[in-house]
Enzyme design. Structure first.
Site, short mmCIF file in Angstrom:
data_model
loop_
_atom_site.label_atom_id
_atom_site.label_comp_id
_atom_site.label_asym_id
_atom_site.label_seq_id
_atom_site.Cartn_x
_atom_site.Cartn_y
_atom_site.Cartn_z
N LYS A 126 1.00 -1.04 0.13
CA LYS A 126 -0.06 0.02 0.01
C LYS A 126 0.88 1.28 -0.07
CE LYS A 126 -4.49 1.15 0.42
NZ LYS A 126 -5.56 0.26 -0.25
N ASP A 166 -6.93 4.13 -4.77
CA ASP A 166 -7.70 4.34 -3.29
C ASP A 166 -8.34 5.52 -2.78
OD1 ASP A 166 -7.86 2.37 -0.84
OD2 ASP A 166 -7.49 4.25 -0.03
#
Ligand code: NDP
Length: 447
Positions: A126, A166
Protein backbone atom coordinates in the site's frame (compact mmCIF):
# COMPACT_ATOMS: atom_id res chain seq x y z
CA UNK A 1 -4.41 -19.18 24.37
CA UNK A 2 -5.11 -15.73 25.80
CA UNK A 3 -1.49 -15.63 27.01
CA UNK A 4 -0.14 -16.47 23.54
CA UNK A 5 -2.19 -13.66 22.00
CA UNK A 6 -1.26 -11.14 24.73
CA UNK A 7 2.47 -11.93 24.48
CA UNK A 8 2.38 -11.55 20.72
CA UNK A 9 0.46 -8.27 20.87
CA UNK A 10 2.80 -6.90 23.57
CA UNK A 11 5.74 -7.51 21.27
CA UNK A 12 4.01 -5.83 18.33
CA UNK A 13 3.03 -2.88 20.58
CA UNK A 14 6.63 -2.43 21.75
CA UNK A 15 7.73 -1.95 18.17
CA UNK A 16 4.71 -0.06 16.82
CA UNK A 17 3.26 1.66 19.89
CA UNK A 18 2.65 4.92 18.05
CA UNK A 19 0.64 3.29 15.23
CA UNK A 20 -2.95 2.77 16.52
CA UNK A 21 -4.60 1.79 13.22
CA UNK A 22 -1.88 -0.77 12.48
CA UNK A 23 -2.20 -2.26 15.98
CA UNK A 24 -5.99 -2.44 15.57
CA UNK A 25 -5.64 -4.42 12.33
CA UNK A 26 -3.00 -6.75 13.80
CA UNK A 27 -5.06 -7.39 16.95
CA UNK A 28 -8.10 -8.47 14.92
CA UNK A 29 -6.01 -10.93 12.94
CA UNK A 30 -4.04 -12.22 15.95
CA UNK A 31 -7.20 -13.01 17.93
CA UNK A 32 -8.48 -15.34 15.24
CA UNK A 33 -5.28 -16.67 13.66
CA UNK A 34 -3.17 -17.45 16.78
CA UNK A 35 -5.69 -20.05 18.07
CA UNK A 36 -5.51 -21.69 14.62
CA UNK A 37 -1.69 -21.64 14.61
CA UNK A 38 -1.56 -23.20 18.06
CA UNK A 39 -3.71 -26.12 16.87
CA UNK A 40 -1.64 -26.75 13.72
CA UNK A 41 1.91 -28.08 14.17
CA UNK A 42 3.12 -26.99 10.74
CA UNK A 43 2.64 -23.34 11.68
CA UNK A 44 3.37 -23.46 15.43
CA UNK A 45 6.73 -22.16 16.69
CA UNK A 46 7.75 -20.66 13.35
CA UNK A 47 7.01 -17.01 14.21
CA UNK A 48 5.11 -16.70 10.95
CA UNK A 49 2.72 -14.02 12.19
CA UNK A 50 5.62 -12.09 13.70
CA UNK A 51 7.27 -12.13 10.28
CA UNK A 52 4.01 -11.09 8.62
CA UNK A 53 3.57 -7.95 10.76
CA UNK A 54 6.99 -6.62 9.77
CA UNK A 55 6.93 -4.94 6.32
CA UNK A 56 9.47 -6.42 3.92
CA UNK A 57 10.28 -2.83 2.99
CA UNK A 58 8.98 0.58 4.05
CA UNK A 59 9.84 3.40 1.66
CA UNK A 60 9.32 7.04 2.60
CA UNK A 61 10.28 9.90 0.32
CA UNK A 62 10.01 13.64 -0.27
CA UNK A 63 7.62 14.90 -2.94
CA UNK A 64 8.33 18.52 -3.94
CA UNK A 65 6.14 20.26 -6.48
CA UNK A 66 5.05 23.76 -7.51
CA UNK A 67 1.44 24.90 -7.05
CA UNK A 68 -0.50 27.22 -9.40
CA UNK A 69 0.61 30.33 -7.53
CA UNK A 70 4.28 29.39 -7.92
CA UNK A 71 4.74 28.28 -4.29
CA UNK A 72 6.92 25.23 -3.64
CA UNK A 73 4.99 22.54 -1.77
CA UNK A 74 6.49 19.59 0.07
CA UNK A 75 4.57 16.39 0.79
CA UNK A 76 5.58 13.00 2.09
CA UNK A 77 5.26 9.92 -0.11
CA UNK A 78 5.25 6.28 1.00
CA UNK A 79 5.18 2.75 -0.31
CA UNK A 80 4.86 -0.14 2.14
CA UNK A 81 5.94 -3.43 0.56
CA UNK A 82 4.42 -5.75 3.12
CA UNK A 83 4.59 -9.32 1.85
CA UNK A 84 5.60 -10.86 -1.48
CA UNK A 85 5.32 -14.57 -0.61
CA UNK A 86 2.59 -15.31 -3.16
CA UNK A 87 3.20 -12.66 -5.83
CA UNK A 88 4.34 -9.11 -6.58
CA UNK A 89 3.27 -6.49 -4.03
CA UNK A 90 -0.18 -5.21 -4.95
CA UNK A 91 -2.32 -2.54 -3.32
CA UNK A 92 -3.58 0.99 -3.80
CA UNK A 93 -2.20 4.48 -3.37
CA UNK A 94 -4.10 6.87 -1.07
CA UNK A 95 -3.83 10.65 -1.30
CA UNK A 96 -5.39 12.17 1.81
CA UNK A 97 -4.10 14.59 4.48
CA UNK A 98 -4.49 11.90 7.19
CA UNK A 99 -2.08 9.51 5.46
CA UNK A 100 0.80 8.36 7.68
CA UNK A 101 2.85 5.21 8.24
CA UNK A 102 0.30 3.72 10.67
CA UNK A 103 -2.62 4.01 8.26
CA UNK A 104 -0.63 2.66 5.34
CA UNK A 105 0.79 -0.22 7.39
CA UNK A 106 -2.72 -1.25 8.50
CA UNK A 107 -3.90 -1.09 4.90
CA UNK A 108 -0.87 -3.03 3.62
CA UNK A 109 -1.30 -5.69 6.31
CA UNK A 110 -5.00 -6.14 5.48
CA UNK A 111 -4.10 -6.24 1.81
CA UNK A 112 -1.88 -9.31 2.28
CA UNK A 113 -4.85 -11.34 3.58
CA UNK A 114 -7.30 -9.87 1.07
CA UNK A 115 -5.08 -10.61 -1.92
CA UNK A 116 -4.52 -14.13 -0.69
CA UNK A 117 -8.30 -14.64 -0.43
CA UNK A 118 -8.81 -13.71 -4.10
CA UNK A 119 -6.83 -16.87 -5.05
CA UNK A 120 -4.81 -14.73 -7.51
CA UNK A 121 -1.00 -14.57 -7.23
CA UNK A 122 -0.63 -11.16 -5.56
CA UNK A 123 1.39 -10.11 -2.52
CA UNK A 124 0.36 -7.13 -0.39
CA UNK A 125 1.41 -3.49 -0.38
CA UNK A 126 0.00 0.00 0.00
CA UNK A 127 1.22 3.53 -0.46
CA UNK A 128 0.26 7.13 -0.85
CA UNK A 129 0.85 10.62 0.39
CA UNK A 130 -0.46 13.23 2.82
CA UNK A 131 -1.25 15.34 -0.26
CA UNK A 132 -4.86 16.64 -0.26
CA UNK A 133 -6.35 16.59 -3.79
CA UNK A 134 -9.43 18.56 -2.64
CA UNK A 135 -9.57 22.01 -4.17
CA UNK A 136 -6.51 21.44 -6.39
CA UNK A 137 -6.59 22.25 -10.11
CA UNK A 138 -6.06 19.49 -12.69
CA UNK A 139 -2.62 20.96 -13.40
CA UNK A 140 -1.67 20.82 -9.73
CA UNK A 141 -2.85 17.21 -9.53
CA UNK A 142 -0.74 16.41 -12.60
CA UNK A 143 2.37 18.10 -11.21
CA UNK A 144 1.98 16.33 -7.89
CA UNK A 145 1.42 12.90 -9.49
CA UNK A 146 4.44 13.39 -11.74
CA UNK A 147 6.62 14.42 -8.78
CA UNK A 148 5.36 11.44 -6.74
CA UNK A 149 6.12 8.97 -9.54
CA UNK A 150 9.54 10.49 -10.21
CA UNK A 151 10.64 8.73 -7.00
CA UNK A 152 8.21 5.79 -6.78
CA UNK A 153 9.13 4.46 -10.25
CA UNK A 154 12.43 3.02 -9.04
CA UNK A 155 10.66 0.81 -6.47
CA UNK A 156 7.85 -0.67 -8.60
CA UNK A 157 7.40 -2.72 -11.79
CA UNK A 158 5.00 -5.27 -13.31
CA UNK A 159 6.81 -8.17 -11.60
CA UNK A 160 7.79 -6.27 -8.44
CA UNK A 161 5.00 -4.03 -7.21
CA UNK A 162 1.82 -2.94 -8.99
CA UNK A 163 -0.01 -0.01 -7.32
CA UNK A 164 -3.64 0.99 -7.97
CA UNK A 165 -6.09 3.66 -6.72
CA UNK A 166 -7.63 4.22 -3.30
CA UNK A 167 -9.06 7.30 -1.54
CA UNK A 168 -8.15 10.38 -3.58
CA UNK A 169 -6.60 8.35 -6.40
CA UNK A 170 -8.96 7.61 -9.28
CA UNK A 171 -8.70 7.37 -13.07
CA UNK A 172 -7.31 10.92 -13.44
CA UNK A 173 -4.45 10.33 -10.99
CA UNK A 174 -3.63 6.85 -12.34
CA UNK A 175 -3.32 8.44 -15.80
CA UNK A 176 -0.80 11.04 -14.63
CA UNK A 177 1.15 8.47 -12.60
CA UNK A 178 1.28 6.05 -15.53
CA UNK A 179 2.40 8.81 -17.92
CA UNK A 180 5.44 9.64 -15.79
CA UNK A 181 6.32 5.99 -15.17
CA UNK A 182 6.24 5.31 -18.93
CA UNK A 183 8.43 8.32 -19.64
CA UNK A 184 11.04 7.45 -17.02
CA UNK A 185 11.24 3.73 -17.85
CA UNK A 186 10.63 4.09 -21.58
CA UNK A 187 8.34 1.07 -21.54
CA UNK A 188 4.60 0.50 -21.80
CA UNK A 189 3.82 -2.09 -19.18
CA UNK A 190 1.14 -3.16 -16.70
CA UNK A 191 2.70 -1.38 -13.75
CA UNK A 192 -0.46 0.25 -12.44
CA UNK A 193 -4.05 -0.97 -12.45
CA UNK A 194 -7.18 1.12 -12.80
CA UNK A 195 -5.88 2.40 -16.14
CA UNK A 196 -8.12 3.89 -18.82
CA UNK A 197 -9.73 1.44 -21.23
CA UNK A 198 -7.82 2.62 -24.29
CA UNK A 199 -4.42 2.18 -22.62
CA UNK A 200 -4.52 -1.16 -20.85
CA UNK A 201 -7.36 -0.84 -18.36
CA UNK A 202 -9.96 -3.53 -17.69
CA UNK A 203 -13.69 -3.29 -18.08
CA UNK A 204 -15.47 -3.49 -14.71
CA UNK A 205 -12.38 -2.35 -12.72
CA UNK A 206 -14.03 0.95 -11.67
CA UNK A 207 -17.19 -0.91 -10.63
CA UNK A 208 -15.48 -3.94 -9.07
CA UNK A 209 -15.07 -2.99 -5.40
CA UNK A 210 -18.62 -1.72 -5.00
CA UNK A 211 -20.16 -4.52 -7.06
CA UNK A 212 -18.13 -7.13 -5.18
CA UNK A 213 -19.25 -5.75 -1.81
CA UNK A 214 -22.87 -6.21 -2.84
CA UNK A 215 -22.26 -9.66 -4.39
CA UNK A 216 -20.78 -10.64 -1.03
CA UNK A 217 -23.80 -9.24 0.85
CA UNK A 218 -26.06 -11.23 -1.48
CA UNK A 219 -24.13 -14.45 -0.77
CA UNK A 220 -24.38 -13.84 2.98
CA UNK A 221 -28.10 -13.12 2.74
CA UNK A 222 -28.61 -16.29 0.66
CA UNK A 223 -27.36 -18.36 3.61
CA UNK A 224 -30.49 -17.11 5.42
CA UNK A 225 -32.75 -17.53 2.38
CA UNK A 226 -32.80 -13.76 2.01
CA UNK A 227 -31.60 -11.43 -0.76
CA UNK A 228 -30.90 -7.75 -1.47
CA UNK A 229 -34.19 -7.48 -3.36
CA UNK A 230 -36.68 -5.27 -1.54
CA UNK A 231 -34.23 -4.33 1.23
CA UNK A 232 -33.50 -0.80 2.42
CA UNK A 233 -29.79 -0.05 2.22
CA UNK A 234 -27.76 2.63 3.98
CA UNK A 235 -24.44 3.48 2.31
CA UNK A 236 -21.68 5.80 3.56
CA UNK A 237 -19.27 7.61 1.23
CA UNK A 238 -19.99 8.87 -2.26
CA UNK A 239 -16.72 8.01 -3.96
CA UNK A 240 -15.80 5.13 -6.21
CA UNK A 241 -16.80 2.27 -3.89
CA UNK A 242 -20.03 3.85 -2.63
CA UNK A 243 -21.24 4.82 -6.11
CA UNK A 244 -20.90 1.33 -7.59
CA UNK A 245 -22.19 -0.39 -4.46
CA UNK A 246 -25.30 1.78 -4.87
CA UNK A 247 -25.54 0.90 -8.56
CA UNK A 248 -25.42 -2.84 -7.86
CA UNK A 249 -27.97 -2.59 -5.02
CA UNK A 250 -30.37 -0.89 -7.45
CA UNK A 251 -29.72 -3.56 -10.11
CA UNK A 252 -30.55 -6.27 -7.55
CA UNK A 253 -33.80 -4.55 -6.57
CA UNK A 254 -32.78 -2.92 -3.29
CA UNK A 255 -33.50 0.65 -2.19
CA UNK A 256 -30.57 2.99 -1.39
CA UNK A 257 -31.53 5.79 1.03
CA UNK A 258 -28.23 7.46 2.00
CA UNK A 259 -24.82 8.53 0.70
CA UNK A 260 -22.27 10.71 2.49
CA UNK A 261 -18.94 12.48 2.45
CA UNK A 262 -16.77 13.92 5.19
CA UNK A 263 -19.18 16.86 5.64
CA UNK A 264 -22.27 14.74 6.46
CA UNK A 265 -24.89 12.52 4.84
CA UNK A 266 -27.92 12.84 2.57
CA UNK A 267 -31.07 10.90 3.38
CA UNK A 268 -33.59 10.41 0.60
CA UNK A 269 -36.42 8.41 2.11
CA UNK A 270 -38.04 7.75 -1.27
CA UNK A 271 -34.80 6.21 -2.52
CA UNK A 272 -31.79 7.28 -4.59
CA UNK A 273 -32.75 5.71 -7.93
CA UNK A 274 -30.65 5.34 -11.13
CA UNK A 275 -31.24 8.92 -12.31
CA UNK A 276 -30.35 10.36 -8.89
CA UNK A 277 -27.25 8.19 -8.69
CA UNK A 278 -26.19 9.42 -12.13
CA UNK A 279 -26.50 12.96 -10.79
CA UNK A 280 -24.27 12.05 -7.81
CA UNK A 281 -21.66 10.48 -10.11
CA UNK A 282 -21.52 13.63 -12.24
CA UNK A 283 -21.41 15.82 -9.12
CA UNK A 284 -18.57 13.84 -7.52
CA UNK A 285 -16.50 12.64 -10.49
CA UNK A 286 -16.77 15.53 -12.93
CA UNK A 287 -17.71 18.64 -10.93
CA UNK A 288 -15.87 17.38 -7.84
CA UNK A 289 -18.61 18.89 -5.66
CA UNK A 290 -19.86 18.12 -2.15
CA UNK A 291 -22.69 15.71 -1.34
CA UNK A 292 -24.95 18.43 0.15
CA UNK A 293 -25.27 19.89 -3.38
CA UNK A 294 -27.62 16.93 -4.03
CA UNK A 295 -30.32 18.98 -2.28
CA UNK A 296 -30.14 21.72 -4.91
CA UNK A 297 -31.41 19.14 -7.43
CA UNK A 298 -33.55 17.05 -5.06
CA UNK A 299 -34.92 19.37 -2.34
CA UNK A 300 -37.06 16.57 -0.85
CA UNK A 301 -33.94 14.91 0.50
CA UNK A 302 -32.39 15.80 3.87
CA UNK A 303 -28.77 16.72 4.55
CA UNK A 304 -27.48 15.90 8.03
CA UNK A 305 -24.28 17.86 8.63
CA UNK A 306 -21.29 16.36 10.44
CA UNK A 307 -22.87 12.96 11.03
CA UNK A 308 -22.63 9.41 9.67
CA UNK A 309 -25.72 7.70 8.23
CA UNK A 310 -25.93 4.80 10.73
CA UNK A 311 -28.88 6.38 12.56
CA UNK A 312 -31.11 5.80 9.50
CA UNK A 313 -33.25 2.63 9.77
CA UNK A 314 -32.19 -0.05 7.27
CA UNK A 315 -31.93 -3.78 6.58
CA UNK A 316 -28.41 -3.61 5.13
CA UNK A 317 -25.51 -1.26 5.90
CA UNK A 318 -22.59 -0.79 3.52
CA UNK A 319 -19.79 1.34 5.05
CA UNK A 320 -17.88 2.55 1.96
CA UNK A 321 -16.01 5.70 3.12
CA UNK A 322 -13.05 5.19 5.46
CA UNK A 323 -11.55 3.42 8.49
CA UNK A 324 -13.27 3.57 11.90
CA UNK A 325 -16.35 5.35 10.55
CA UNK A 326 -18.77 2.98 12.34
CA UNK A 327 -18.33 2.69 16.11
CA UNK A 328 -19.97 0.53 18.77
CA UNK A 329 -22.72 3.09 19.42
CA UNK A 330 -23.50 3.26 15.69
CA UNK A 331 -23.56 -0.55 15.55
CA UNK A 332 -26.04 -0.74 18.42
CA UNK A 333 -28.27 1.84 16.72
CA UNK A 334 -28.17 -0.17 13.48
CA UNK A 335 -29.10 -3.32 15.39
CA UNK A 336 -31.95 -1.61 17.27
CA UNK A 337 -33.31 -0.42 13.94
CA UNK A 338 -33.36 -3.97 12.58
CA UNK A 339 -30.23 -4.13 10.43
CA UNK A 340 -29.47 -7.78 9.52
CA UNK A 341 -26.43 -7.48 7.28
CA UNK A 342 -23.26 -5.36 7.17
CA UNK A 343 -20.86 -5.73 4.24
CA UNK A 344 -17.77 -3.52 4.43
CA UNK A 345 -16.82 -1.74 1.20
CA UNK A 346 -14.18 0.39 2.93
CA UNK A 347 -11.12 -0.96 4.74
CA UNK A 348 -11.63 -1.46 8.50
CA UNK A 349 -14.63 0.93 8.70
CA UNK A 350 -16.02 -0.84 11.79
CA UNK A 351 -14.27 -0.40 15.12
CA UNK A 352 -13.49 -3.39 17.33
CA UNK A 353 -16.51 -2.56 19.54
CA UNK A 354 -18.81 -2.40 16.52
CA UNK A 355 -17.65 -5.80 15.25
CA UNK A 356 -18.22 -7.33 18.71
CA UNK A 357 -21.75 -5.89 18.77
CA UNK A 358 -22.52 -7.42 15.35
CA UNK A 359 -21.07 -10.77 16.40
CA UNK A 360 -22.94 -10.77 19.72
CA UNK A 361 -26.19 -10.11 17.84
CA UNK A 362 -25.20 -12.86 15.36
CA UNK A 363 -26.07 -10.81 12.32
CA UNK A 364 -24.34 -11.20 8.96
CA UNK A 365 -21.09 -9.23 9.10
CA UNK A 366 -18.37 -9.23 6.42
CA UNK A 367 -14.97 -7.61 7.04
CA UNK A 368 -13.58 -5.51 4.19
CA UNK A 369 -10.71 -7.88 3.51
CA UNK A 370 -13.33 -10.37 2.28
CA UNK A 371 -16.18 -8.21 0.99
CA UNK A 372 -14.19 -5.47 -0.76
CA UNK A 373 -11.66 -7.83 -2.35
CA UNK A 374 -13.43 -7.54 -5.71
CA UNK A 375 -11.46 -4.40 -6.53
CA UNK A 376 -8.03 -5.92 -6.18
CA UNK A 377 -9.25 -9.16 -7.73
CA UNK A 378 -10.25 -7.26 -10.86
CA UNK A 379 -6.91 -5.45 -10.74
CA UNK A 380 -5.40 -8.94 -10.83
CA UNK A 381 -7.53 -9.64 -13.91
CA UNK A 382 -6.26 -6.39 -15.44
CA UNK A 383 -2.68 -7.61 -14.85
CA UNK A 384 -3.49 -10.93 -16.57
CA UNK A 385 -5.02 -9.12 -19.57
CA UNK A 386 -1.96 -6.82 -19.79
CA UNK A 387 0.43 -9.80 -19.72
CA UNK A 388 -1.58 -11.60 -22.41
CA UNK A 389 -2.11 -8.33 -24.33
CA UNK A 390 -5.83 -9.02 -24.66
CA UNK A 391 -9.05 -7.47 -23.34
CA UNK A 392 -11.88 -9.54 -21.94
CA UNK A 393 -15.49 -8.45 -22.41
CA UNK A 394 -17.53 -6.82 -19.67
CA UNK A 395 -19.39 -10.06 -19.11
CA UNK A 396 -16.21 -12.15 -18.95
CA UNK A 397 -14.72 -9.88 -16.28
CA UNK A 398 -17.96 -9.61 -14.32
CA UNK A 399 -18.42 -13.41 -14.37
CA UNK A 400 -14.87 -13.87 -13.07
CA UNK A 401 -15.51 -11.24 -10.37
CA UNK A 402 -18.71 -13.02 -9.28
CA UNK A 403 -16.82 -16.34 -9.21
CA UNK A 404 -14.04 -14.88 -7.06
CA UNK A 405 -16.49 -13.29 -4.59
CA UNK A 406 -18.29 -16.63 -4.29
CA UNK A 407 -14.98 -18.44 -3.67
CA UNK A 408 -14.10 -15.95 -0.93
CA UNK A 409 -17.51 -16.50 0.63
CA UNK A 410 -16.98 -20.29 0.49
CA UNK A 411 -13.54 -19.92 2.15
CA UNK A 412 -15.11 -17.88 4.96
CA UNK A 413 -17.67 -20.62 5.51
CA UNK A 414 -14.95 -23.29 5.51
CA UNK A 415 -12.76 -21.58 8.12
CA UNK A 416 -15.29 -19.43 9.96
CA UNK A 417 -18.31 -21.61 10.79
CA UNK A 418 -18.72 -21.83 14.57
CA UNK A 419 -20.04 -24.88 16.47
CA UNK A 420 -23.54 -23.36 16.61
CA UNK A 421 -23.57 -22.81 12.83
CA UNK A 422 -22.97 -19.04 12.98
CA UNK A 423 -20.58 -17.93 10.25
CA UNK A 424 -17.86 -15.73 11.73
CA UNK A 425 -16.64 -14.10 8.52
CA UNK A 426 -13.83 -12.26 10.35
CA UNK A 427 -12.35 -15.52 11.58
CA UNK A 428 -12.97 -17.23 8.23
CA UNK A 429 -11.31 -14.49 6.17
CA UNK A 430 -8.33 -14.15 8.49
CA UNK A 431 -7.54 -17.86 8.64
CA UNK A 432 -8.18 -18.56 4.94
CA UNK A 433 -6.01 -15.57 3.99
CA UNK A 434 -3.29 -16.62 6.43
CA UNK A 435 -3.01 -20.26 5.35
CA UNK A 436 -2.03 -19.57 1.73
CA UNK A 437 0.57 -16.92 2.61
CA UNK A 438 1.97 -18.98 5.51
CA UNK A 439 2.35 -22.09 3.34
CA UNK A 440 4.28 -20.07 0.74
CA UNK A 441 6.50 -18.52 3.43
CA UNK A 442 7.26 -21.94 4.91
CA UNK A 443 8.15 -23.31 1.47
CA UNK A 444 10.47 -20.38 0.75
CA UNK A 445 12.39 -20.62 4.03
CA UNK A 446 13.60 -17.84 6.31
CA UNK A 447 14.03 -14.88 3.96
P1 NDP B 1 -12.85 7.86 -2.93
O1 NDP B 1 -11.78 8.84 -2.74
O2 NDP B 1 -13.39 7.63 -4.30
O3 NDP B 1 -14.10 8.19 -1.98
C1 NDP B 1 -13.94 8.25 -0.60
C2 NDP B 1 -15.26 8.64 0.02
O4 NDP B 1 -15.17 8.49 1.43
C3 NDP B 1 -15.63 10.09 -0.24
O5 NDP B 1 -17.02 10.23 -0.26
C4 NDP B 1 -15.01 10.79 0.97
O6 NDP B 1 -15.59 12.04 1.30
C5 NDP B 1 -15.32 9.78 2.06
N1 NDP B 1 -14.35 9.94 3.14
C6 NDP B 1 -13.00 9.86 3.04
N2 NDP B 1 -12.43 10.11 4.23
C7 NDP B 1 -13.44 10.34 5.07
C8 NDP B 1 -13.50 10.65 6.45
N3 NDP B 1 -12.39 10.76 7.19
N4 NDP B 1 -14.74 10.80 7.01
C9 NDP B 1 -15.86 10.69 6.26
N5 NDP B 1 -15.87 10.40 4.96
C10 NDP B 1 -14.67 10.23 4.38
O7 NDP B 1 -12.30 6.47 -2.32
P2 NDP B 1 -12.80 4.99 -2.57
O8 NDP B 1 -14.26 4.97 -2.79
O9 NDP B 1 -11.90 4.40 -3.58
O10 NDP B 1 -12.43 4.30 -1.19
C11 NDP B 1 -13.35 4.23 -0.10
C12 NDP B 1 -12.92 3.14 0.86
O11 NDP B 1 -12.88 1.88 0.16
C13 NDP B 1 -11.53 3.29 1.48
O12 NDP B 1 -11.54 2.75 2.77
C14 NDP B 1 -10.66 2.44 0.58
O13 NDP B 1 -9.48 2.00 1.22
C15 NDP B 1 -11.62 1.27 0.31
N6 NDP B 1 -11.31 0.46 -0.85
C16 NDP B 1 -11.24 1.02 -2.10
C17 NDP B 1 -10.97 0.24 -3.18
C18 NDP B 1 -11.01 0.76 -4.57
O14 NDP B 1 -10.98 -0.05 -5.51
N7 NDP B 1 -11.13 2.06 -4.79
C19 NDP B 1 -10.68 -1.20 -3.03
C20 NDP B 1 -10.88 -1.71 -1.68
C21 NDP B 1 -11.16 -0.88 -0.65
P3 NDP B 1 -14.76 13.39 1.06
O15 NDP B 1 -14.81 13.61 -0.42
O16 NDP B 1 -15.48 14.43 1.85
O17 NDP B 1 -13.36 13.15 1.57
Amino acid sequence: MKKNIEEFLDLVKQRNGHEPEFLQAVEEVAETVIPYIVKHDIYYGKNILLRMVEPERLISFRVSWVDDSGEIQVNRGYRIQMNSAIGPYKGGLRFHPTVNASILKFLAFEQVFKNSLTTLPMGGGKGGSDFDPKGKSDNEIMRFCHAFMSELFRHIGPNTDVPAGDIGVGAREIGFLFGMYKKLRNEFTGVLTGKGLSWGGSLIRPEATGYGTVYFAESMLNTKNESVKGKTVVISGSGNVAQFAAEKVLQLGGKVVTLSDSSGYIYHEGGIDEAKLKFVMELKNVKRGRINEYLKQYPNAKFVSGKTPWEVPCDIALPCATQNELNEKNAKTLLQNGCICVSEGANMPSTKGAISAFHDAKILFAPGKASNAGGVATSGLEMSQNSLRISWTRKEVDDRLKGIMKNIHDSCIEYGTEDDGYINYVKGANIAGFVKVADAMLAQGIV
